[in-house]
Design a protein around this motif. Structure first.
Motif, mmCIF file in Angstrom:
data_model
loop_
_atom_site.group_PDB
_atom_site.id
_atom_site.type_symbol
_atom_site.label_atom_id
_atom_site.label_comp_id
_atom_site.label_asym_id
_atom_site.label_seq_id
_atom_site.Cartn_x
_atom_site.Cartn_y
_atom_site.Cartn_z
ATOM 1 N N VAL A 112 -15.748 -82.500 -95.753
ATOM 2 C CA VAL A 112 -14.732 -83.463 -96.161
ATOM 3 C C VAL A 112 -13.405 -82.734 -95.996
ATOM 4 O O VAL A 112 -13.187 -81.678 -96.592
ATOM 5 C CB VAL A 112 -14.925 -83.931 -97.619
ATOM 6 C CG1 VAL A 112 -13.783 -84.847 -98.037
ATOM 7 C CG2 VAL A 112 -16.276 -84.626 -97.785
ATOM 8 N N VAL A 113 -12.558 -83.286 -95.134
ATOM 9 C CA VAL A 113 -11.267 -82.661 -94.856
ATOM 10 C C VAL A 113 -10.155 -83.573 -95.357
ATOM 11 O O VAL A 113 -10.218 -84.793 -95.204
ATOM 12 C CB VAL A 113 -11.102 -82.334 -93.353
ATOM 13 C CG1 VAL A 113 -11.183 -83.579 -92.495
ATOM 14 C CG2 VAL A 113 -9.809 -81.580 -93.078
ATOM 15 N N GLU A 114 -9.163 -82.952 -95.972
ATOM 16 C CA GLU A 114 -7.977 -83.672 -96.446
ATOM 17 C C GLU A 114 -6.794 -83.154 -95.631
ATOM 18 O O GLU A 114 -6.688 -81.945 -95.389
ATOM 19 C CB GLU A 114 -7.770 -83.383 -97.926
ATOM 20 C CG GLU A 114 -6.537 -84.048 -98.507
ATOM 21 C CD GLU A 114 -6.377 -83.679 -99.971
ATOM 22 O OE1 GLU A 114 -7.010 -84.341 -100.809
ATOM 23 O OE2 GLU A 114 -5.632 -82.724 -100.253
ATOM 24 N N ALA A 115 -5.936 -84.076 -95.191
ATOM 25 C CA ALA A 115 -4.788 -83.676 -94.381
ATOM 26 C C ALA A 115 -3.755 -84.795 -94.411
ATOM 27 O O ALA A 115 -3.943 -85.828 -95.069
ATOM 28 C CB ALA A 115 -5.223 -83.398 -92.948
ATOM 29 N N PHE A 116 -2.691 -84.587 -93.668
ATOM 30 C CA PHE A 116 -1.681 -85.622 -93.441
ATOM 31 C C PHE A 116 -1.729 -85.984 -91.970
ATOM 32 O O PHE A 116 -1.994 -85.125 -91.120
ATOM 33 C CB PHE A 116 -0.283 -85.111 -93.807
ATOM 34 C CG PHE A 116 -0.121 -84.808 -95.268
ATOM 35 C CD1 PHE A 116 0.277 -85.799 -96.155
ATOM 36 C CD2 PHE A 116 -0.398 -83.547 -95.767
ATOM 37 C CE1 PHE A 116 0.404 -85.531 -97.508
ATOM 38 C CE2 PHE A 116 -0.271 -83.263 -97.109
ATOM 39 C CZ PHE A 116 0.126 -84.255 -97.988
ATOM 40 N N GLU A 124 -8.199 -88.598 -96.169
ATOM 41 C CA GLU A 124 -9.385 -87.782 -96.378
ATOM 42 C C GLU A 124 -10.461 -88.334 -95.454
ATOM 43 O O GLU A 124 -10.618 -89.542 -95.334
ATOM 44 C CB GLU A 124 -9.830 -87.868 -97.841
ATOM 45 C CG GLU A 124 -10.934 -86.894 -98.194
ATOM 46 C CD GLU A 124 -11.229 -86.898 -99.685
ATOM 47 O OE1 GLU A 124 -10.469 -86.265 -100.446
ATOM 48 O OE2 GLU A 124 -12.213 -87.560 -100.065
ATOM 49 N N LEU A 125 -11.186 -87.434 -94.806
ATOM 50 C CA LEU A 125 -12.175 -87.836 -93.825
ATOM 51 C C LEU A 125 -13.462 -87.056 -94.072
ATOM 52 O O LEU A 125 -13.428 -85.845 -94.258
ATOM 53 C CB LEU A 125 -11.630 -87.484 -92.438
ATOM 54 C CG LEU A 125 -11.986 -88.278 -91.218
ATOM 55 C CD1 LEU A 125 -11.663 -89.751 -91.383
ATOM 56 C CD2 LEU A 125 -11.254 -87.719 -90.011
ATOM 57 N N SER A 126 -14.568 -87.778 -94.085
ATOM 58 C CA SER A 126 -15.877 -87.148 -94.181
ATOM 59 C C SER A 126 -16.477 -87.180 -92.784
ATOM 60 O O SER A 126 -16.659 -88.257 -92.217
ATOM 61 C CB SER A 126 -16.755 -87.919 -95.168
ATOM 62 O OG SER A 126 -18.022 -87.321 -95.256
#
Length: 171
Positions: A112-116, A124-126
């Motif tokens: 799970v990555v969090e970014a702008f 947030e993307l899984s």
């Protein structure tokens, strides 16, 4: 848009850690052009991911497109991995900064990555599989780490000898 020079191993700059992107950068037309240039550079190389540090910019962002049709561009600014699956996966990885060298690397199969995004919207993307591998690979670049760092000393030595041989053949 224009192609950017990609730093190649053993350039010491590839070991530098990138600093966070400041909020005001999102509105900067030069930042938006740089992202477009990075996509063009990545596609032309050809590759599926490119971190800012590979083009001698030491801010925390990367571009990725793992689609076969090259029409699903993703921008990750100030990315952070929030979760890693316990399941591991081996992918044969390559790198635009270590051209022609490939090796099996074990990474988390899902993250799970969090970014702008490129406009400053948080997301947030899984993800799993190839995209998870690519995100982890590019995030390593932002921390000054290369995929060959995951190899045993023997395999790393072989990979670097192959790189040297490929360079001699290019000349």
């Amino acid at each position: 848009m224009s192609l950017l020079p990609i730093l190649e191993y053993p350039d010491a700059a590839l070991r530098r850690t990138a600093a966070p992107v400041a909020a005001e950068r999102f509105a900067d037309p030069a930042f938006q052009r740089l992202l477009d240039d990075m996509f063009q550079t990545m596609y032309e190389a050809p590759g599926i991911g490119l971190a800012s540090t590979q083009v001698d910019v030491f801010e925390r962002f990367m571009v990725i497109d793992v689609s076969e049709t090259r029409d699903q561009p993703l921008v990750f600014v100030n990315p952070t991995i929030r979760e890693r699956s316990a399941d591991l996966r081996v992918h044969t990885e390559g790198c635009l900064s270590i051209p022609g060298v490939f090796a099996d690397v074990t990474r988390a199969d899902g993250i799970v990555v969090e970014a702008f995004d490129r406009h400053g919207a948080r997301f947030e993307l899984s993800v799993d599989g190839l995209l998870a591998t690519c995100v982890q690979h590019e995030l390593d670049h932002l921390d000054g780490k290369l995929f060959i760092d995951y190899l045993s000393p023997l395999k790393r030595d072989r990979a670097l000898k192959k790189l040297e041989k490929l360079r001699k053949n290019r000349e």
